[in-house]
Design a protein around this motif. Structure first.
Motif, PDB file in Angstrom:
ATOM      1  N   UNK A  50       0.861  -1.179   0.000  1.00  0.00           N
ATOM      2  CA  UNK A  50       0.000   0.000   0.000  1.00  0.00           C
ATOM      3  C   UNK A  50       0.892   1.221   0.000  1.00  0.00           C
ATOM      4  N   UNK A  51       0.652   2.154  -0.932  1.00  0.00           N
ATOM      5  CA  UNK A  51       1.482   3.356  -1.052  1.00  0.00           C
ATOM      6  C   UNK A  51       0.692   4.595  -0.654  1.00  0.00           C
ATOM      7  N   UNK A  52       1.301   5.428   0.190  1.00  0.00           N
ATOM      8  CA  UNK A  52       0.771   6.755   0.524  1.00  0.00           C
ATOM      9  C   UNK A  52       1.865   7.758   0.213  1.00  0.00           C
ATOM     10  N   UNK A  53       1.517   8.808  -0.522  1.00  0.00           N
ATOM     11  CA  UNK A  53       2.554   9.742  -0.974  1.00  0.00           C
ATOM     12  C   UNK A  53       2.025  11.171  -0.969  1.00  0.00           C
ATOM     13  N   UNK A  54       2.875  12.079  -0.467  1.00  0.00           N
ATOM     14  CA  UNK A  54       2.546  13.497  -0.420  1.00  0.00           C
ATOM     15  C   UNK A  54       3.851  14.276  -0.468  1.00  0.00           C
ATOM     16  N   UNK A  55       4.067  15.047  -1.526  1.00  0.00           N
ATOM     17  CA  UNK A  55       5.293  15.830  -1.622  1.00  0.00           C
ATOM     18  C   UNK A  55       6.189  15.381  -2.758  1.00  0.00           C
ATOM     19  N   UNK A  56       7.519  15.564  -2.577  1.00  0.00           N
ATOM     20  CA  UNK A  56       8.459  15.236  -3.648  1.00  0.00           C
ATOM     21  C   UNK A  56       9.503  14.209  -3.248  1.00  0.00           C
ATOM     22  N   UNK A  57       9.364  13.578  -2.086  1.00  0.00           N
ATOM     23  CA  UNK A  57      10.185  12.395  -1.820  1.00  0.00           C
ATOM     24  C   UNK A  57       9.703  11.299  -2.769  1.00  0.00           C
ATOM     25  N   UNK A  58      10.521  10.293  -2.990  1.00  0.00           N
ATOM     26  CA  UNK A  58      10.166   9.332  -4.028  1.00  0.00           C
ATOM     27  C   UNK A  58      10.173   7.889  -3.531  1.00  0.00           C
ATOM     28  N   UNK A  59       9.379   7.072  -4.233  1.00  0.00           N
ATOM     29  CA  UNK A  59       9.366   5.627  -4.021  1.00  0.00           C
ATOM     30  C   UNK A  59       9.671   4.963  -5.361  1.00  0.00           C
ATOM     31  N   UNK A  60      10.625   4.017  -5.356  1.00  0.00           N
ATOM     32  CA  UNK A  60      11.007   3.293  -6.568  1.00  0.00           C
ATOM     33  C   UNK A  60      10.847   1.792  -6.336  1.00  0.00           C
ATOM     34  N   UNK A  61      10.682   1.079  -7.451  1.00  0.00           N
ATOM     35  CA  UNK A  61      10.740  -0.384  -7.428  1.00  0.00           C
ATOM     36  C   UNK A  61      11.607  -0.843  -8.601  1.00  0.00           C
ATOM     37  N   UNK A  62      12.560  -1.726  -8.288  1.00  0.00           N
ATOM     38  CA  UNK A  62      13.352  -2.331  -9.349  1.00  0.00           C
ATOM     39  C   UNK A  62      12.910  -3.779  -9.491  1.00  0.00           C
ATOM     40  N   UNK A  63      12.510  -4.136 -10.716  1.00  0.00           N
ATOM     41  CA  UNK A  63      12.072  -5.496 -10.996  1.00  0.00           C
ATOM     42  C   UNK A  63      12.742  -5.967 -12.286  1.00  0.00           C
ATOM     43  N   UNK A  64      13.457  -7.072 -12.170  1.00  0.00           N
ATOM     44  CA  UNK A  64      14.153  -7.660 -13.318  1.00  0.00           C
ATOM     45  C   UNK A  64      15.032  -6.643 -14.023  1.00  0.00           C
ATOM     46  N   UNK A  65      15.760  -5.852 -13.222  1.00  0.00           N
ATOM     47  CA  UNK A  65      16.730  -4.908 -13.756  1.00  0.00           C
ATOM     48  C   UNK A  65      16.160  -3.599 -14.250  1.00  0.00           C
ATOM     49  N   UNK A  66      14.825  -3.394 -14.144  1.00  0.00           N
ATOM     50  CA  UNK A  66      14.196  -2.157 -14.625  1.00  0.00           C
ATOM     51  C   UNK A  66      13.733  -1.326 -13.430  1.00  0.00           C
TER      52      UNK A  66
END
Length: 457
Positions: A110-126
């Motif tokens: 579950x993702x909650x986001x507000x602002x300019x900090x970031x969340x990334x996911x790397x899957x199979x090198x991407x």
């Protein structure tokens, strides 16, 4: 299949900043990052308060779609906490914090986001960015006015539009994301992506352990000349229990304030060192974080302003009330005062403690019960007039009606004079009297029309 997280968190004050306004938390079911802003000593307070409130989700044992509701509630509670802190100390007005949180239930995120900090996911090198920046520059990119490459070097790339700030409109973006074994997750403050290209971030995320990756990412940011705090949280999604990082980790301002630290420096659960104070200190004694939140700059003299606002509002209400009262005193109507007709000034309104009407002219010559029933009902229900002259005209008409009814119900008595003696004359024989009586004439005064003066007493 139940999955788990192997995580690490690290925060560095940077080469220019003197205090760390970033806070982060990593636990078995929650990854969380907050980047405070507002200058003075408020940025670290905002991010730390947000993390301390939201981190409680790590032990909540919530799963599925309920994670969205739980995240939204936690962010709103953190927002209320910031509002309380501003009330306690008005000098904190204008402070705020970004919030980026990933809640993990063993199967989904579950993702909650507000602002300019970031969340990334790397899957199979991407590498894929999960969050969407709430910044002025990102809005330009969304509108097609500038490219993503231009946004990377735009002079206003740090101008933020939405943050957690204690105001009621601080609502986060919320979504449910899929996750699978082998995924690598990363949260970071803007001190990393503002200075390090996505290709470099992807290369660092492609190998190593979470502990080594957070160190490498922050090193890249510092070497690129980042003048901001830099904080990273990295977690691997694994099928077995993680070999390390099983204990929750709290870093940055949240850790410093929790330990009662007052001096600058870094707080790292991953053990990374370095004060990061090189680079010449503040430019012209202006904290760069004070410029990030330009849409809502800090306000001074909070209570005097609030008092001034209240005074203005009361003055407006008082002025409106005075003008309203003056309007009522320009109104007139005809009604009853006891047994008599009267002209009233004002309006007949029932407001507790306030009298808006009074007798302006009593008409003692005009009794209510001398009016016909229809007119009497009108007067008893009040007859509105356009002005004083109109009210007097209504009274005159009522007086005329009453006078006419008085004439009809009490006609004058006509007296007949006695007949004079007839002169003596020679008797003349007359024919015998007719047996048919002479026609009768109407009585003096005529008959009263019951419809004209019905009910006159």
């Amino acid at each position: 299949m139940t999955l788990s997280l192997d995580y690490a968190a690290l925060s560095d004050v940077g080469r220019v900043r003197r205090n760390n306004e970033d806070s982060a938390y990593a636990g078995p079911h929650l990854l969380l990052l907050a980047d405070g802003m507002g200058g003075a000593a408020a940025g670290e307070v905002a991010s730390s308060a947000a993390v301390q409130v939201i981190r409680r989700l790590d032990t909540a044992q919530i799963s599925g779609d309920d994670m969205i509701e739980a995240l939204a509630g936690a962010v709103h509670r953190a927002n209320e906490r910031l509002s309380e802190l501003v009330e306690e100390d008005p000098e904190r007005e204008g402070m705020g914090s970004t919030v980026t949180a990933l809640m993990f239930d063993g199967q989904r995120l579950g993702l909650a986001h507000l602002g300019d900090s970031r969340a990334y996911r790397m899957r199979e090198g991407v590498l894929y960015q999960l969050s969407h920046d709430h910044t002025f520059v990102q809005s330009l990119v969304d509108e097609g006015r500038i490219s993503q490459e231009e946004a990377f070097t735009h002079p206003h790339r740090n101008l933020i539009l939405r943050v957690l700030d204690g105001r009621p409109d601080s609502d986060p973006d919320l979504q449910i994301l899929d996750v699978q074994a082998g995924d690598r997750l990363m949260l970071c403050s803007d001190g990393l992506p503002d200075y390090v290209a996505d290709e470099v971030i992807a290369a660092s995320m492609a190998a190593g352990t979470p502990d080594s990756v957070v160190v490498e990412l922050i090193t890249h940011a510092l070497e690129a000349g980042s003048n901001d705090n830099v904080t990273c949280v990295v977690a691997d999604v694994v099928e077995t229990a993680p070999a390390s990082g099983s204990a929750p980790q709290l870093v940055g301002a949240a850790a410093e304030l929790a330990q009662g630290s007052t001096g600058p420096g870094i707080a790292s659960a991953a053990g990374h060192g370095g004060s990061g104070h090189g680079g010449g200190g503040r430019h012209a004694n202006i904290d760069p974080e004070e410029l990030r939140y330009a849409p809502r700059p800090p306000r001074r003299f909070l209570w005097p302003r609030r008092i001034a606002v209240v005074v203005v509002i009361l003055a407006l209400i008082g002025g409106a009330g005075w003008f309203g009262y003056r309007w009522t005193q320009d109104q007139y109507y005809v009604g009853t005062d006891g047994d008599f007709v009267a002209i009233f000034q004002g309006v007949d309104a029932d407001i507790p403690g306030i009298t808006l009407t009074k007798v302006f002219e009593l008409q003692p010559q005009l009794q209510v019960d001398k009016l016909p029933a229809y007119n009497r009902q009108q007067v008893e229900g009040n007859i509105q007039a356009d002005d004083l002259a109109g009210a007097r005209a209504i009274v005159s008409e009522l007086q005329r009606t009453a006078d006419e009814c008085a004439k009809k119900t009490n006609p004058p008595v006509k007296t007949t004079p006695p007949p004079s003696k007839p002169p003596v004359s020679t008797p003349v024989s007359t024919p015998p009297a007719s047996k048919t009586p002479p026609p009768s004439s109407p009585p003096p005064g005529g008959q009263t029309d019951p419809d004209d003066c019905d009910g006159v007493r």
